[in-house]
Design an enzyme around this catalytic site. Structure first.
Site, PDB file in Angstrom:
ATOM      1  CE  LYS A  17      50.938  43.568  45.037  1.00 55.30           C
ATOM      2  NZ  LYS A  17      50.681  44.739  44.234  1.00 55.30           N
ATOM      3  CD1 TRP A  75      54.107  47.701  40.652  1.00 53.74           C
ATOM      4  CD2 TRP A  75      52.344  47.443  39.303  1.00 53.74           C
ATOM      5  NE1 TRP A  75      53.735  46.367  40.670  1.00 53.74           N
ATOM      6  CE2 TRP A  75      52.670  46.191  39.864  1.00 53.74           C
ATOM      7  CE3 TRP A  75      51.266  47.535  38.416  1.00 53.74           C
ATOM      8  CZ2 TRP A  75      51.945  45.025  39.562  1.00 53.74           C
ATOM      9  CZ3 TRP A  75      50.551  46.379  38.117  1.00 53.74           C
ATOM     10  CH2 TRP A  75      50.896  45.142  38.686  1.00 53.74           C
ATOM     11  CG  ASP A  96      50.894  52.569  43.456  1.00 50.22           C
ATOM     12  OD1 ASP A  96      50.477  51.992  44.482  1.00 50.22           O
ATOM     13  OD2 ASP A  96      51.040  51.985  42.363  1.00 50.22           O
TER      14      ASP A  96
HETATM   15  C1  LIG Z   1      50.369  45.242  42.797  1.00 52.56           C
HETATM   16  C2  LIG Z   1      50.608  46.677  42.535  1.00 52.56           C
HETATM   17  C3  LIG Z   1      49.749  47.425  41.705  1.00 52.56           C
HETATM   18  C4  LIG Z   1      48.582  46.809  40.969  1.00 52.56           C
HETATM   19  O1  LIG Z   1      47.589  46.509  41.841  1.00 52.56           O
HETATM   20  P1  LIG Z   1      46.177  45.924  41.360  1.00 52.56           P
HETATM   21  O2  LIG Z   1      45.377  46.017  42.617  1.00 52.56           O
HETATM   22  O3  LIG Z   1      46.419  44.529  40.885  1.00 52.56           O
HETATM   23  O4  LIG Z   1      45.649  46.798  40.292  1.00 52.56           O
HETATM   24  C5  LIG Z   1      50.005  48.769  41.543  1.00 52.56           C
HETATM   25  N1  LIG Z   1      51.042  49.361  42.158  1.00 52.56           N
HETATM   26  C6  LIG Z   1      51.887  48.679  42.955  1.00 52.56           C
HETATM   27  C7  LIG Z   1      53.032  49.384  43.601  1.00 52.56           C
HETATM   28  C8  LIG Z   1      51.699  47.316  43.167  1.00 52.56           C
HETATM   29  O5  LIG Z   1      52.528  46.626  43.963  1.00 52.56           O
END
Ligand SMILES: *Cc1c(COP(=O)(O)O)cnc(C)c1O
Length: 354
Positions: free
Chosen positions: A191, A100, A167
């Protein structure tokens, strides 16, 4: 009986949230209309999104501190580019801790100079780099608090004058932190907060307005703030279910309560991974994620047996990410302790019979 859901994302949600959400699909607010068929500008939905935005700030202890919470679309992946679009003037610093982060870096390169301050790619992203320097002239520093795929988690964040962008997709609302050390936090809902479709973005207002480029409306944080997160039709159902989850979290005692439960679950599983001679943990011990535990089985010949045993125990979503293989147990907020116990039981049973 519900399965033990270790899915990495979209992930398990609390039973009572699912129940309330399903009721609202038929009859929202006892108004004989579905949440899916009312105007997003109607008062009942405006109340929902305002409540969700304020609960998010409340949980993070960022209320009345110059921050705004937005519910946007495009996933966390859209934030990879929006962050750079809105904040990158000359140069940005990025910590590369996995897939990511790497994707965030790739997008940001389109907007300016990138300084990758450290990377754990040399060792398959199995640890969090430490002791790196953040250049003082960077517009911001970007990091990923929890690496969903590799099962590593940042336990500390750098002490720097440079604004920090994080993030937090896979560990938001899971542990207490001083969230005021961050200037921008983003997280895809799916998540640890709700169904896919919404992305929470929490912005310290004062960091905006510093880039010279023109920003398209849909990608412009300043404009989205001015429009109260409703520049266009928001993902109403995802926002609604996120609100229900944030209410649930508040009722059970907030982040400080769930953090203890999360730690118990992680301790239970990691203790078994370390004790059981059949398994090996993937991530460096000091960087292990409390949310996603990654591990491998030492004897490949036992894999099929293990797979059928956990499936029989009604466990879902234990396979590792396609890029790493092995196993990954995602233990998000809504996963009960007894689900982890069920997994540990299977691991012990495999040891006993092999
Ligand atoms: C799943 C995830 C993403 C991507 O998320 P999307 O909503 O599918 O774009 C980005 N960063 C982390 C840490 C993730 O776990």
């Amino acid at each position: 009986m519900k399965k033990h859901n270790f899915s990495a994302g979209p992930c398990i949600l609390p039973e009572e949230v699912l129940k309330k959400a399903s009721e609202a699909v038929i009859n929202f607010n006892n108004d004989d209309l579905s949440i899916l068929e009312i105007s997003h500008r109607s008062q009942p939905f405006v109340d929902v999104i305002e409540n969700a935005r304020s609960l998010a700030l409340e949980h993070l202890n960022l209320q009345n501190k110059g921050y705004t919470a937005l519910f946007l679309q495009g996933g966390a992946s859209m934030q990879f580019l929006m962050v750079a679009y809105n904040l990158l003037n000359n140069k940005a610093a990025y910590l590369n801790t996995g897939t990511w982060s790497s994707k965030a870096i790739k997008e940001a390169r389109l907007f300016g100079e990138l300084d990758e301050v450290a990377s754990s790619k040399d060792n398959g992203f199995s640890y969090i780099p430490k002791g790196y320097m953040i250049p003082k002239d960077a517009d911001y520093f970007h990091c990923t608090s929890n690496n969903t795929i590799y099962g590593t988690q940042m336990k500390e964040f750098p002490n720097t004058e440079v604004p920090i962008v994080c993030d937090m997709s896979s560990d938001i609302f899971s542990r207490t932190l001083d969230f005021s050390q961050f200037d921008l936090i983003y997280a895809g809902a799916q998540k640890n907060m709700g169904p896919a479709g919404a992305t929470l973005v929490v912005i310290k207002d004062e960091i905006l307005g510093k880039v010279s480029r023109e920003i398209p409306s849909m990608l412009n944080y300043q404009l989205l703030i001015e429009k109260d997160s409703m520049f266009n039709t928001p993902p109403v159902f995802s926002v609604y279910v996120s609100m229900l989850t944030l209410e649930w979290l508040k009722e059970i005692g907030g982040i400080s309560f769930i953090e203890k439960v999360n730690q118990q679950k992680a301790d239970l599983l990691y203790n078994e991974i370390d004790r059981n001679p059949l398994f090996t943990g993937f991530a460096a011990v000091e960087d292990r994620s409390v949310m996603n535990a990654t591990f491998t089985i030492n004897n490949k010949a036992l894999e099929t047996k293990f797979d059928s045993m956990w499936a029989e125990a009604r466990i879902n979503g234990l396979h590792g990410h396609r890029s790493v293989g092995g196993y990954r147990a995602s233990m998000y907020n809504a996963l009960p302790l007894h689900s982890v116990q069920s997994l540990v039981d299977v691991m012990q049973e495999l040891e006993r019979i092999s």
